[in-house]
Design a protein around this motif. Structure first.
Motif, mmCIF file in Angstrom:
data_model
loop_
_atom_site.group_PDB
_atom_site.id
_atom_site.type_symbol
_atom_site.label_atom_id
_atom_site.label_comp_id
_atom_site.label_asym_id
_atom_site.label_seq_id
_atom_site.Cartn_x
_atom_site.Cartn_y
_atom_site.Cartn_z
ATOM 1 N N LYS A 1 0.809 -1.221 0.000
ATOM 2 C CA LYS A 1 0.000 0.000 0.000
ATOM 3 C C LYS A 1 0.840 1.268 0.000
ATOM 4 O O LYS A 1 0.346 2.346 -0.289
ATOM 5 C CB LYS A 1 -0.880 0.053 1.268
ATOM 6 C CG LYS A 1 -2.032 -0.912 1.273
ATOM 7 C CD LYS A 1 -2.720 -0.936 2.631
ATOM 8 C CE LYS A 1 -3.384 0.378 3.007
ATOM 9 N NZ LYS A 1 -4.107 0.266 4.294
ATOM 10 N N LEU A 2 2.110 1.141 0.384
ATOM 11 C CA LEU A 2 2.900 2.346 0.648
ATOM 12 C C LEU A 2 3.972 2.567 -0.403
ATOM 13 O O LEU A 2 4.251 1.695 -1.229
ATOM 14 C CB LEU A 2 3.518 2.244 2.049
ATOM 15 C CG LEU A 2 2.462 2.234 3.169
ATOM 16 C CD1 LEU A 2 3.066 1.815 4.496
ATOM 17 C CD2 LEU A 2 1.802 3.601 3.295
ATOM 18 N N GLY A 3 4.579 3.748 -0.340
ATOM 19 C CA GLY A 3 5.570 4.136 -1.339
ATOM 20 C C GLY A 3 6.981 3.672 -0.980
ATOM 21 O O GLY A 3 7.201 2.938 -0.009
ATOM 22 N N ALA A 4 7.919 4.147 -1.777
ATOM 23 C CA ALA A 4 9.294 3.663 -1.669
ATOM 24 C C ALA A 4 9.926 3.991 -0.318
ATOM 25 O O ALA A 4 10.591 3.146 0.289
ATOM 26 C CB ALA A 4 10.129 4.255 -2.793
ATOM 27 N N GLU A 5 9.714 5.221 0.160
ATOM 28 C CA GLU A 5 10.353 5.614 1.433
ATOM 29 C C GLU A 5 9.853 4.770 2.590
ATOM 30 O O GLU A 5 10.635 4.306 3.427
ATOM 31 C CB GLU A 5 10.051 7.089 1.744
ATOM 32 C CG GLU A 5 10.899 8.067 0.983
ATOM 33 C CD GLU A 5 10.546 9.502 1.360
ATOM 34 O OE1 GLU A 5 10.350 9.778 2.563
ATOM 35 O OE2 GLU A 5 10.444 10.342 0.456
ATOM 36 N N ASP A 6 8.552 4.592 2.648
ATOM 37 C CA ASP A 6 8.012 3.790 3.750
ATOM 38 C C ASP A 6 8.386 2.319 3.597
ATOM 39 O O ASP A 6 8.499 1.594 4.592
ATOM 40 C CB ASP A 6 6.489 3.954 3.829
ATOM 41 C CG ASP A 6 6.102 5.262 4.518
ATOM 42 O OD1 ASP A 6 6.895 5.752 5.336
ATOM 43 O OD2 ASP A 6 5.009 5.783 4.231
ATOM 44 N N ASN A 7 8.601 1.890 2.370
ATOM 45 C CA ASN A 7 9.042 0.509 2.194
ATOM 46 C C ASN A 7 10.449 0.287 2.729
ATOM 47 O O ASN A 7 10.764 -0.793 3.219
ATOM 48 C CB ASN A 7 8.920 0.094 0.716
ATOM 49 C CG ASN A 7 7.582 -0.579 0.444
ATOM 50 O OD1 ASN A 7 7.375 -1.734 0.827
ATOM 51 N ND2 ASN A 7 6.656 0.146 -0.171
ATOM 52 N N VAL A 8 11.282 1.324 2.638
ATOM 53 C CA VAL A 8 12.599 1.221 3.277
ATOM 54 C C VAL A 8 12.417 1.017 4.781
ATOM 55 O O VAL A 8 13.086 0.195 5.408
ATOM 56 C CB VAL A 8 13.431 2.490 2.989
ATOM 57 C CG1 VAL A 8 14.685 2.526 3.859
ATOM 58 C CG2 VAL A 8 13.797 2.561 1.508
ATOM 59 N N ARG A 9 11.487 1.750 5.343
ATOM 60 C CA ARG A 9 11.256 1.645 6.783
ATOM 61 C C ARG A 9 10.629 0.298 7.143
ATOM 62 O O ARG A 9 10.917 -0.272 8.203
ATOM 63 C CB ARG A 9 10.394 2.816 7.257
ATOM 64 C CG ARG A 9 11.102 4.160 6.997
ATOM 65 C CD ARG A 9 10.185 5.348 7.185
ATOM 66 N NE ARG A 9 9.689 5.408 8.533
ATOM 67 C CZ ARG A 9 8.419 5.590 8.877
ATOM 68 N NH1 ARG A 9 7.502 5.758 7.940
ATOM 69 N NH2 ARG A 9 8.061 5.608 10.124
ATOM 70 N N LEU A 10 9.786 -0.206 6.273
ATOM 71 C CA LEU A 10 9.209 -1.526 6.548
ATOM 72 C C LEU A 10 10.267 -2.622 6.410
ATOM 73 O O LEU A 10 10.232 -3.621 7.141
ATOM 74 C CB LEU A 10 8.027 -1.791 5.608
ATOM 75 C CG LEU A 10 6.761 -1.015 5.971
ATOM 76 C CD1 LEU A 10 5.732 -1.090 4.849
ATOM 77 C CD2 LEU A 10 6.152 -1.537 7.283
ATOM 78 N N GLU A 11 11.203 -2.420 5.480
ATOM 79 C CA GLU A 11 12.327 -3.362 5.396
ATOM 80 C C GLU A 11 13.101 -3.352 6.714
ATOM 81 O O GLU A 11 13.500 -4.397 7.221
ATOM 82 C CB GLU A 11 13.266 -2.979 4.245
ATOM 83 C CG GLU A 11 12.832 -3.475 2.877
ATOM 84 C CD GLU A 11 12.668 -5.000 2.819
ATOM 85 O OE1 GLU A 11 13.512 -5.718 3.408
ATOM 86 O OE2 GLU A 11 11.690 -5.475 2.208
#
Lengths: 467, 568
Positions: free
Chosen positions: A223-233
């Motif tokens: 659901k989220l963009g690239a920046e938040d995906n870094v944080r989810l990683e």
């Protein structure tokens, strides 16, 4: 009455303030029962430590006397006399950070990356531009120990003027991915050893919970963009970190007791000598038990304003002294403080030397400990002639006895409060030399050079300190 | 009321969407839903009747990116307390938040978590679950079966009901099953004990990223593709976290899911109800805790400052808290009174520090001593001591604090060729701190470029020592001269003058608005892409006579609060 504006008090000092030191028992009979042989043929793994103390040096009292194998400790390195053979000292080289704010650019010496996001309308603001060496090494060693790295600090004081991640953290996994330092020894103990001190027959359940949660993480990822995906990683990495701990066998080594000391004194009255000892002891235990092979110690961040009352003659802030060369006279506060800082660093090195490993070597034999600051001459925020001290034999990787590498001597015209010279080379060469002790194939550290050939990265390890 | 300006413009935006017969999220009409309950999730309003001149889209407004932000520490603890009771809140210790641009809400939105994040949350969740089971009344208020019928079916109810509350959305059947599986496994591990299953079920719910992170992605405005209206549940979540310091109640969530908070009027009604909630002052104080940053008051040299103690520091902070609450909540008056009030609150320790008679009660409201030129917060011991050193004053830090926090003036980094080394002051000439700073900071051009904006403001506060006590001379016996000049302020003769100048400076209100935005939505204001909306909010604060509660209402009913951009 509750102190609503003092909101952070509930987060620290949960344990009472009783002072205790960890009495290190003799570290005999332990570790690495599998008798693993490491790539270099030794039976003990290599470890890495970054050690930082803010606001620079007094170069003419720090830089060793003589170069090459025949060198002598200068006045400010005298506290390290007992471990001199373990020291490789690099002075006179250039920190090639591409931009400057004051203080921020100095942090490049631990990463080879210039800072990013300068200013942002917020004054002295920047974020670290890339991973620090400790994080690169943690990444290389992923999965080999239950904990990727331990990040500790002594003083809680933060620079009142500086913003962003660069100055407030010594370790960064990448841009906007700092590893914050723990300044509470009891909390550091809990993070390192607490899980082994409790019954944990529910481990399997807890592992199942962690596994089960991952489904929701991947739903969010979609659901989220690239920046938040870094944080989810990073969140997934954090799950993996706990999984590794829960899966780890209780180490067969002496586990220290909770130091029961939280370092909750107000800034200016912190007991930094004690905190440093407790943290150093914890690093030695953690290394010796092979819970982790990477540590960072942010003794005092750059441009922080505490008065270090444990330094003789100190009544003003450490940052203030760094900009007031009257306090640089022999026996004055900044001079005394330089020796005080090296004594603190020396405590860690001595403790490492005295910590015996399973094969009879000691921790310093198997470690590389990089000490530096955010400036060479802190009074002018210079990053010319930025000193780096690498302690430890590095499992045979570094010269022993160590050398003093200095491309050119400090100019006789140098005086406090001016930029020191001459300067040449690249401090990141030291980083690459260290990195190759963990990855012999490593050919680059830090940022790539831009079209003009500017940049703080390095592809040339400093051969002079390699064994 | 004048603060309705942004509200009207939002209504216009909604009408334009309706005119196209496409119901934009956030623009749906709200049916009156009478689920009034204690924590402000009262009623939804009705459709706005704004100006009919519908806008056809294509404005210059681009909201900050949507995405996820981690619950702040106090929001986590308060939400745990709401779900499980005070015993559980007392053992809830979330990971430390990291500040960026001065606010943990921005840090928690942009900075990646440390590798110990989940471990810290897990330790906390295990303790919370134990406390919740030992003290089950609060949980049973939400899920009665944990006391009434503790059986396998109850695990499903817990997953559905508590899960819905904690994750701020209904769970899918698969998700319910995943949670119940953990409960059943734990029950078996616990030899059939219901509570063993419940404990790990609670841990499972609390460890979900859907509890830990607040997701704000909104739904795209059909006319303004770069604008996404927060959904009803997202709006009430954002609002609850800001105004009452915890996640929304289940009743409020369900009401929002039913579409009852899709209009700006309903948001305003809800916000006003929340401001009347007993938890609102504490939640708003969380903003001021970060804005004023008074937790950083350093210790003083006991030889020079015998009155110094940590208890005195606590009293200093409490004085500021009490004045804030008086201005915002008790008086509900012009916020600038916080800057220039002629009264304050003292306990016995502060009375001694200020040279006032001891109060009759623990805390009394008193007039400031007439002969000390004090006015408002800027002459509170808290801020004076915060911006001082261990053993003396700092005109630089005091000036910097005022510039950064009240005038939003960022001191630029020094030019590359600056020599930050302090020039040597003349020997054998006793100087005041001011004279020293005039020599070292203001006579050298490269220093003066920046220091001219800091030290002169600090000079006017030189009548207060590093602990905030009144003084007319320095320890070396030299007299204090607080009279100075600074830019548009002209001549400033005292702390009272300084306070009046700061209070009257138009940048003050704007700076407070900017800081409120940063805290309240976890992103910096953008003067370029949000220009008109910011100007409207500045204007509405001014026309509301700078009443802080009205600023909050204007903020939460503006597009600055109700919209996000594409997820970051």
């Amino acid at each position: 009455m509750r102190k609503h504006l003092k909101r952070r008090t509930f987060l620290r000092g949960a344990l009472g303030g009783g002072i205790a030191s960890i009495a290190l028992p003799a570290l005999d009979a332990m570790m690495n029962l599998e008798q693993t042989a490491f790539a270099d043929g030794s039976s003990q793994p290599r470890r890495y430590v970054s050690w930082f103390r803010g606001n620079g040096f007094m170069l003419d009292r720090f830089e060793p006397i003589g170069v090459g194998p025949d060198w002598q400790l200068n006045d400010h390195m005298q506290p390290l006399a007992g471990v001199k053979d373990y020291l490789n000292v690099v002075t006179g080289t250039t920190n090639r950070a591409k931009d400057q704010i004051t203080h921020h650019e100095g942090m490049t010496v631990f990463s080879g990356y210039s800072f990013a996001d300068k200013g942002q309308g917020q004054g002295f603001f920047s974020n670290a531009g890339g991973p620090t060496l400790d994080a690169v090494i943690s990444q290389l060693l992923a999965g080999q120990t239950p904990i990727a790295g331990v990040h500790l600090g002594a003083s809680k004081a933060q620079s009142p003027a500086d913003e962003g991640t660069t100055m407030h953290h010594l370790s960064h996994r990448d841009h906007l991915q700092p590893n914050p330092a723990t300044t509470n020894p009891s909390a550091a103990w809990e993070a390192l050893f607490g899980s082994f001190a409790q019954p944990k027959d529910d481990r399997e359940l807890r592992l199942h919970i962690l596994d089960s949660v991952k489904g929701e993480v991947s739903t969010l990822q979609s659901k989220l963009g690239a920046e938040d995906n870094v944080r989810l990683e990073a969140h997934l990495d954090s799950i993996a970190a706990l999984e590794a701990k829960l899966s780890a066998a209780v180490p067969v080594c002496d586990l220290p007791a909770d130091p029961m000391f939280t370092n909750s004194e107000s800034i200016n009255t912190e007991q930094l000598t004690l905190v440093n000892e407790l943290m150093s002891d914890l690093i030695c235990y953690a290394f010796n038990c092979d819970l982790t092979r990477v540590a960072t110690m942010l003794f005092l961040e750059g441009a922080a304003e505490p008065t270090l009352s444990e330094i003789m003659g100190s009544s003003d802030s450490w940052h203030q002294y760094s900009h007031n060369v009257q306090s640089w006279a022999p026996g004055a506060a900044f001079d005394n403080g330089q020796i005080y800082m090296m004594e603190r660093f020396g405590y860690l090195l001595t403790k490492m030397r005295d910590t015996v490993e399973f094969d009879g070597t000691n921790l310093l034999d198997n470690s590389m400990v990089l000490m530096s600051s955010d400036a060479s001459d802190g009074s002018v925020h210079s990053i010319r002639r930025h000193p780096m001290l690498v302690a430890g034999h590095g499992g045979g990787h570094l010269k022993y006895p160590g050398v003093h590498y200095q491309p050119e001597a400090l100019s006789g015209n140098y005086s406090y409060g001016s930029h020191p010279g001459p300067t040449s080379g690249n401090t990141s060469d030291v980083l690459l030399a260290i990195l190759q002790g963990f990855d012999p194939e490593a050919s680059w550290v830090g940022e790539q050079l831009n079209d003009q050939g500017d940049g703080a990265g390095s592809g040339t390890p400093l051969a002079e300190i390699l064994a | 009321m004048n603060f309705r300006t942004p509200f009207l413009s939002s209504a216009v935006r909604c009408l334009s969407a309706l005119a196209l017969a496409v119901v934009a999220p956030g623009c749906k009409g709200g049916g009156g839903d009478d689920d009034g309950m204690a924590d402000g999730d009262s009623t939804a309003g009705t459709e706005g009747t704004g100006d009919e001149s519908a806008e056809s889209g294509g404005d210059d407004f681009t909201p900050p990116p949507g995405g996820m932000r981690r619950l702040l520490d106090y929001q986590y603890i308060n939400t745990v307390g709401y779900m499980f009771g005070p015993e559980a809140a007392a053992v809830a210790i979330p990971p430390a938040d990291q500040s960026l641009f001065g606010y943990t809400s921005i840090g928690n939105s942009l900075i990646s978590p440390g590798l110990d994040l989940v471990e810290t949350y897990e330790s906390s969740a295990l303790r919370i679950a134990d406390a919740a089971i030992a003290n089950p009344n609060t949980l049973a208020g939400i899920v009665p079966c944990v006391k009434d019928s503790p059986d396998e079916a109850c695990y499903t109810t817990v997953a559905q009901t508590l899960g819905h509350l904690a994750w701020r959305r209904p769970l899918t059947d698969d998700e319910v099953q995943a949670v119940v599986e953990i409960a059943l496994e734990a029950q078996a591990w616990g030899a059939g004990d219901f509570n063993a299953g419940l404990k790990y079920e609670l841990v499972r719910i609390l460890l979900s990223p859907d509890f830990i992170y607040v997701v704000e992605t909104g739904e795209q405005d059909p006319n303004e593709p770069e604008e996404y209206w927060l959904t009803g549940p997202e709006v009430v979540t954002r609002l609850s976290l800001l105004l009452i310091g915890r996640g929304p109640s289940l009743t409020l969530l369900k009401s929002a899911e039913a579409g009852n908070y899709d209009s700006v009027e309903s948001v305003e009604t809800l916000a006003r109800a929340m401001l009347n909630d007993a938890r609102a002052p504490e939640a708003v104080s969380e903003f001021f805790a970060e804005y004023l940053a008074l937790e950083e008051i350093p210790a003083k040299n006991p030889a020079s400052f015998p009155l110094y103690s940590e208890a005195l520091v606590d009293s200093m902070v409490e004085e500021t808290e009490l004045l804030l609450r008086d201005v915002i909540w008790t008086q509900d008056t012009d916020f600038r009174d916080f800057i220039e009030s002629d009264y304050t609150f003292v306990d016995a320790r502060l009375a001694e520090l200020y040279g006032l008679p001891a109060p009759a009660n623990d805390w009394d409201q008193v007039m400031l001593p007439a002969d000390q030129a004090r006015a408002g917060f800027l002459s509170h011991a808290s801020v004076l001591a915060r911006n001082s050193h261990y053993d003396g004053n700092s005109t630089t830090r005091r000036g910097l604090y005022i510039q950064q926090r009240f005038l939003c003036y960022a001191i630029p980094p020094p030019p590359p060729d600056v020599n930050p080394n302090l020039p040597e002051p003349p020997d054998d000439t006793p100087m005041t701190l001011r004279e020293l700073m005039e020599t070292v900071h203001l006579e050298v051009d490269s220093c003066a470029v920046c220091h001219a904006h800091m030290d002169p403001l600090g000079f006017t506060l030189e009548n207060y020592d590093a602990l905030g006590a009144w003084r007319t001379q320095e320890p070396n016996g030299l007299p204090i001269d607080p009279v100075t000049e600074y830019g548009d302020f002209g001549q400033i003769g005292s702390a009272t003058d300084l306070a009046a100048n700061v209070a009257m400076d138009p940048r003050l209100g704007q700076c407070i608005v900017n800081n409120m935005i940063r805290f309240g939505r976890g992103s910096l204001e953008n003067p370029t892409k949000e220009s008109a909306e910011l100007q409207e909010l500045y204007a509405s604060f001014e026309t509301a006579n700078y009443r802080f509660q009205e600023l909050l209402i204007a903020f939460v009913t503006s597009e600055l609060f109700l919209q996000v951009g594409e997820p970051k």
